[in-house]
Scaffold this motif. Sequence first.
Motif, mmCIF file in Angstrom:
data_model
loop_
_atom_site.group_PDB
_atom_site.id
_atom_site.type_symbol
_atom_site.label_atom_id
_atom_site.label_comp_id
_atom_site.label_asym_id
_atom_site.label_seq_id
_atom_site.Cartn_x
_atom_site.Cartn_y
_atom_site.Cartn_z
ATOM 1 N N ARG A 104 0.752 -1.006 -0.108
ATOM 2 C CA ARG A 104 0.115 0.147 0.148
ATOM 3 C C ARG A 104 0.966 1.304 0.051
ATOM 4 N NH1 ARG A 104 -4.822 -1.484 3.825
ATOM 5 N NH2 ARG A 104 -6.010 -3.143 2.645
ATOM 6 N N ASN A 160 -7.775 -1.105 9.833
ATOM 7 C CA ASN A 160 -9.124 -0.596 10.081
ATOM 8 C C ASN A 160 -10.003 -1.903 10.255
ATOM 9 O OD1 ASN A 160 -11.497 1.300 9.676
ATOM 10 N ND2 ASN A 160 -11.907 0.337 7.520
ATOM 11 N N ALA A 161 -9.501 -3.013 9.740
ATOM 12 C CA ALA A 161 -10.402 -4.365 10.012
ATOM 13 C C ALA A 161 -10.415 -4.396 11.670
ATOM 14 C CB ALA A 161 -9.786 -5.574 9.421
ATOM 15 N N SER A 235 -16.508 0.245 -0.759
ATOM 16 C CA SER A 235 -15.402 1.174 -1.206
ATOM 17 C C SER A 235 -14.714 0.105 -2.445
ATOM 18 C CB SER A 235 -14.001 1.021 -0.335
ATOM 19 O OG SER A 235 -13.704 -0.158 0.451
ATOM 20 N N ASP A 265 -18.128 2.905 8.755
ATOM 21 C CA ASP A 265 -16.907 2.327 8.448
ATOM 22 C C ASP A 265 -16.444 3.034 7.149
ATOM 23 O OD1 ASP A 265 -14.460 0.846 7.411
ATOM 24 O OD2 ASP A 265 -15.637 -0.876 7.009
ATOM 25 N N SER A 299 -8.663 3.625 7.398
ATOM 26 C CA SER A 299 -7.375 3.080 7.423
ATOM 27 C C SER A 299 -6.565 4.198 7.178
ATOM 28 C CB SER A 299 -7.247 2.158 6.043
ATOM 29 O OG SER A 299 -7.847 1.049 5.892
ATOM 30 N N LYS A 302 -4.202 3.630 3.307
ATOM 31 C CA LYS A 302 -4.750 4.075 1.710
ATOM 32 C C LYS A 302 -4.408 5.488 1.543
ATOM 33 C CE LYS A 302 -8.163 0.115 2.781
ATOM 34 N NZ LYS A 302 -9.396 -0.154 2.694
HETATM 35 C C1 LIG Z 1 -9.903 -1.303 3.411
HETATM 36 C C2 LIG Z 1 -11.273 -1.247 4.011
HETATM 37 C C3 LIG Z 1 -11.173 -2.200 5.356
HETATM 38 C C4 LIG Z 1 -10.180 -2.794 5.819
HETATM 39 O O1 LIG Z 1 -9.204 -2.001 6.444
HETATM 40 P P1 LIG Z 1 -7.702 -2.392 6.670
HETATM 41 O O2 LIG Z 1 -6.825 -1.092 7.112
HETATM 42 O O3 LIG Z 1 -7.210 -2.994 5.237
HETATM 43 O O4 LIG Z 1 -7.628 -3.446 7.594
HETATM 44 C C5 LIG Z 1 -12.364 -2.193 5.994
HETATM 45 N N1 LIG Z 1 -13.636 -1.541 5.640
HETATM 46 C C6 LIG Z 1 -13.735 -0.903 4.126
HETATM 47 C C7 LIG Z 1 -14.756 -0.199 3.952
HETATM 48 C C8 LIG Z 1 -12.411 -0.650 3.554
HETATM 49 O O5 LIG Z 1 -12.317 -0.203 2.386
#
Ligand SMILES: *Cc1c(COP(=O)(O)O)cnc(C)c1O
Length: 483
Positions: A104, A160-161, A235, A265, A299, A302
């Motif tokens: 990333r 983010n997860a 996304s 999210d 995140s 990203k």
């Molecule tokens: C990328 C993403 C995640 C996961 O995020 P990570 O940082 O890769 O764990 C969760 N929800 C959405 C909507 C995302 O785009």
Amino acid sequence: MKPQSVARAPVSVLLAQLPSVDKLLLSDPATAWVTQYGRDELLRCIRLVLDAIRKKISSNDLDAVPSDQSLHALIDARLVARARPNLRRVINLTGTVLHTNLGRAVMPDEVIAAMASAAAEPCALEYDLGEGKRGDRDELVEELLCELTGAEAATVVNNNAAAVFLLLHALSNRKETIVSRGELIEIGGAFRIPDIMKRAGARLVEVGTTNRTHARDFAEAIGPKTALVMKVHTSNYVVQGFTAEVPENELAKIAHEREVPFVVDLGSGTLVDLTQFGLPKEPTPAEAIADGADLVTFSCDKLLGGPQAGILVGRKDLIQRIKKNPLKRVLRVGKVTLAALESVLRMYRNPATLPERVKVIQLLTRTASSMQAQADGLIPALEEALAGCGLSIAAQAVKSQIGSGSLPVERLPSVALAISAVDRSYEKRVVRLERLLRGSDIAVIGRLSDKTLLLDLRCLTEDKVTVLRDTMLAAAQRLATTK
Ligand SMILES: *Cc1c(COP(=O)(O)O)cnc(C)c1O
């Protein structure tokens, strides 16, 4: 069955002719090897090489014992191969700027300096320097995050997860979370909203249909067991055509009328409106908070352009409950991540400078003409070597992707080096060149498309141009000298 060669010595004789480990340890190149790799590692490599040869002799794959010279070359190759890092450097010419499999976001030098300093020296990670007592690591970035998002409080976890998981576990354990059916997403591999919910102990209540969800669907679903109303930013795909979704501010109102928190999210967290740099619109945490979200997760690696981490911002009481959950400790980030995060967040205090300072934004805002100029410089330097392999090279207009699920349908106009065979008899060489480039010390990763190797120049920073050229020349040379 393979006929036995008459002149071939019996296996036992060949095996006996192999030099001993001790003899190889005393051979001429051994001194230099020991200095560079150490005696233990040399010993290991000699054994690995001898074992491989013994196996070949025993299975009749080898007719003669290799010369000392070729044995030395084999040992050297082993030593070199084993010393090569597994986490190899890559020149990302895939055309996907935020490539999850390639790590990333790439980070700015200033951010890297902050990481190096945090790694090299003790730092006030959880230490209140004013009071001289224990502090809280989140405080290093909480104020910045509140300032940049308009939230009351913030906390940071591994990604983010983890942020989504922790939020659900802390606030919706054995209770219901209401989500639109159109937002039950899967994001690469093992992140699926329904699975995360289950593991977090939350009961998923799906409302609406895949393409349409209305305000009344949410209003009717809220009951005494409802813990959260959740919106997931879809996304990595778009639903087009006969669609309907409930705007965030309306969802927030419906949730708040029943005293249920509304959480979002966001996925990719960009902290500023990217349209000011000519990029497509991506929602920001500040907008979600202003629309009434009680919590937002996003995140950091990203669009934000920072380290792998996940952020939760929102209401103070909710953030406090989340921080008290024991899983917060399990999912916490380290000092190097926090150093990077603080450094990159500070850049967002001065948005006008982001295209110069945040590398991800720099790459996303590159013009096609700057890539064309790189192509114009590289093509003459590579043309001849590639022609020697039956390959041609030309500049080609392509469309890059942002990646990591950000802005899934948007494409950025870019320029690629397009390498193809001069005629059908050389087509296999295109595939072999791709493999050679991928196997280089600094791996060059492009994409094969319709028998053409496309090397998208969007992520080729100026400091990598020479490395790319030399790597390509070396690969072309190998291609020309091997059959
Ligand atoms: C990328 C993403 C995640 C996961 O995020 P990570 O940082 O890769 O764990 C969760 N929800 C959405 C909507 C995302 O785009």
